[in-house]
Write a protein that holds these residues in place. Structure first.
Motif, PDB file in Angstrom:
ATOM      1  N   UNK A  66       0.820  -1.170   0.283  1.00 52.24           N
ATOM      2  CA  UNK A  66       0.209  -0.059  -0.031  1.00 52.24           C
ATOM      3  C   UNK A  66       0.900   1.114   0.015  1.00 52.24           C
ATOM      4  N   UNK A  67       2.026   1.192   0.562  1.00 56.82           N
ATOM      5  CA  UNK A  67       2.874   2.387   0.723  1.00 56.82           C
ATOM      6  C   UNK A  67       3.339   2.832  -1.063  1.00 56.82           C
ATOM      7  N   UNK A  68       3.691   1.400  -1.598  1.00 58.17           N
ATOM      8  CA  UNK A  68       4.269   1.632  -3.057  1.00 58.17           C
ATOM      9  C   UNK A  68       2.882   2.331  -3.750  1.00 58.17           C
ATOM     10  N   UNK A  69       1.727   1.892  -3.565  1.00 57.88           N
ATOM     11  CA  UNK A  69       0.749   2.244  -4.470  1.00 57.88           C
ATOM     12  C   UNK A  69      -0.026   3.497  -4.100  1.00 57.88           C
ATOM     13  N   UNK A  70       0.364   4.272  -3.091  1.00 57.28           N
ATOM     14  CA  UNK A  70      -0.257   5.184  -2.481  1.00 57.28           C
ATOM     15  C   UNK A  70      -0.684   6.532  -3.256  1.00 57.28           C
ATOM     16  N   UNK A  71       0.243   6.522  -4.335  1.00 53.71           N
ATOM     17  CA  UNK A  71       0.120   7.771  -5.449  1.00 53.71           C
ATOM     18  C   UNK A  71      -0.722   7.357  -6.499  1.00 53.71           C
ATOM     19  N   UNK A  72      -1.190   5.998  -6.701  1.00 49.76           N
ATOM     20  CA  UNK A  72      -1.902   5.794  -7.888  1.00 49.76           C
ATOM     21  C   UNK A  72      -3.204   6.383  -8.025  1.00 49.76           C
ATOM     22  N   UNK A  77      -6.182   2.097  -7.497  1.00 50.77           N
ATOM     23  CA  UNK A  77      -6.023   1.742  -5.796  1.00 50.77           C
ATOM     24  C   UNK A  77      -7.013   1.016  -5.466  1.00 50.77           C
ATOM     25  N   UNK A  78      -8.358   1.093  -5.676  1.00 54.28           N
ATOM     26  CA  UNK A  78      -9.410   0.287  -5.188  1.00 54.28           C
ATOM     27  C   UNK A  78      -9.213  -1.108  -5.736  1.00 54.28           C
ATOM     28  N   UNK A  79      -8.882  -1.138  -6.973  1.00 53.74           N
ATOM     29  CA  UNK A  79      -8.899  -2.730  -7.540  1.00 53.74           C
ATOM     30  C   UNK A  79      -7.807  -3.510  -7.000  1.00 53.74           C
ATOM     31  N   UNK A  80      -6.441  -2.576  -6.571  1.00 53.89           N
ATOM     32  CA  UNK A  80      -5.483  -3.468  -5.947  1.00 53.89           C
ATOM     33  C   UNK A  80      -5.555  -3.822  -4.674  1.00 53.89           C
ATOM     34  N   UNK A  81      -6.148  -2.894  -4.069  1.00 55.25           N
ATOM     35  CA  UNK A  81      -6.659  -3.141  -2.541  1.00 55.25           C
ATOM     36  C   UNK A  81      -7.440  -4.461  -2.556  1.00 55.25           C
TER      37      UNK A  81
END
Length: 359
Positions: A66-72, A77-81
């Motif tokens: 989540x740190x890596x994808x924070x700025x997407x 972001x929702x899909x990755x989570x």
């Protein structure tokens, strides 16, 4: 105790691990309490502990992801989570099932063919809740950081404003003083010129040594005023009379440094200088309940302007003092101008009474 909590909240890494341990320990405890009627609760408690430990370990990589994808973008972001939460839940379910099988051996039989899928979905909700809490706490921390930055920026702007107001020394005062010293030297009044220069040096040193955003005891403020008035007395000689009436219990009250000097300067300029016979400036200070009341009065010709508008439109000195008081005390002050008796101008300042802390 409060300082320890503050240190904990400021150390984000330590705060994460404390919440991680507390959260998963709470998860295990809640499920154990719900299983007290279980006929093999001792073995089941072990399964719960191992399950909580597996959840603890599986959510650690999520933190770094989540740190890596924070700025997407938000949708990505929702899909990755969602994907990461489901994969973690599926892996957790596999570990959980393996634990059941290893402990119960052949004594464990799923109640339906959907057991493993339902177990995965249940764990998916838990992982999704963990992710939501993670992002919620991170966004809250970011909001607090922004508020702190805004407060620091406001404080710096506030200090800059106070410094600007405080360092608006009237150039006429310096010009008149230096001109008077020059005149004294020309007429060979060297001792008087030297004394005046010493007073000016002390006054300017006091002005530079005292930060405008800090407050000083009233007694020191009066001492600085007397340095200024001693300089003016050289110019006006016996035409300038000063009377002090400072109550003993307010001498250590805290006031803004040199906030009275512009008012005294106004009295000298518009009252004393206008009278051939000279005049008198009276400075008094007393306590009134929880307030400090300071009065500066003169017996000059008074003002030709309406007194209601004089404090905002009456020149740099009055406006400067009023703005400094407003910057320091907000609405918790008063600044009033009235006609003095029998003549002249009377300025009353009321501010909260703050005493110097005794060591």
């Amino acid at each position: 105790m409060l300082s320890n909590w503050k240190l904990l909240l400021e150390d984000r890494n330590r705060f994460f691990w404390v919440l991680q341990v507390a959260g998963w320990s709470g998860y295990a405890l809640v499920h154990y309490i719900g299983s007290l009627m279980h006929e093999m609760r001792d073995i089941y408690a072990l399964i719960l502990l191992l399950g909580a430990y597996a959840g603890f370990l599986l959510t650690v990589p999520l933190r770094y992801l989540y740190r890596k994808i924070w700025d997407v973008s938000p949708w990505l972001l929702i899909l990755i989570v969602l994907a990461a939460s489901y994969l973690s839940a599926a892996l957790w379910a596999v570990i959980d099932n393996a634990t059941y099988w290893e402990i119960y051996k052949f004594g464990f039989t799923p109640d339906s063919k959907w057991f493993y899928f339902k177990n995965t979905i249940a764990k998916f909700y838990i992982m999704l809740s963990w992710s939501g809490l993670y992002f919620g706490i991170k966004y809250y921390q970011m909001l607090q950081d922004e508020k702190q930055k805004a407060l620091v920026a406001t404080s710096m702007a506030h200090q800059a404003q106070l410094k600007m107001l405080r360092y608006q020394l009237n150039p006429h005062f310096l010009f008149n003083t230096l001109n008077a010293i020059s005149t004294l030297i020309l007429v060979e009044e060297n001792e008087l010129a030297n004394r005046m220069m010493s007073k000016l040096s002390l006054f300017l040193r006091f002005s530079l040594d005292n930060e405008p955003i800090k407050k000083i005891p009233l007694e020191r403020e009066i001492d600085a005023l007397m340095l200024y008035l001693d300089i003016e007395k050289v110019r006006f000689d016996d035409r300038l009379k000063v009377t002090l009436d400072i109550e003993e219990d307010v001498k250590q009250a805290l006031v803004p440094s040199l906030f009275l000097q512009p008012l005294i300067e106004n009295s000298v300029k518009y009252a004393i200088a206008k009278l051939e016979e000279g005049g008198e400036i009276i400075i008094s200070a007393q306590r009134n309940d929880d307030d400090l009341v300071i009065v500066v009065a003169d017996n000059g010709p008074g003002s030709t302007k309406p007194l209601d508008s004089l404090s905002t439109q009456g020149g740099v000195g009055l406006a400067n003092t009023r703005e400094r008081l407003q910057a320091l005390y907000g609405r918790n002050y008063s600044f009033t101008l009235t006609a003095n008796t029998p003549r002249g101008l009377r300025i009353e300042i009321r501010i909260p009474l703050e005493q110097v802390e005794q060591a």
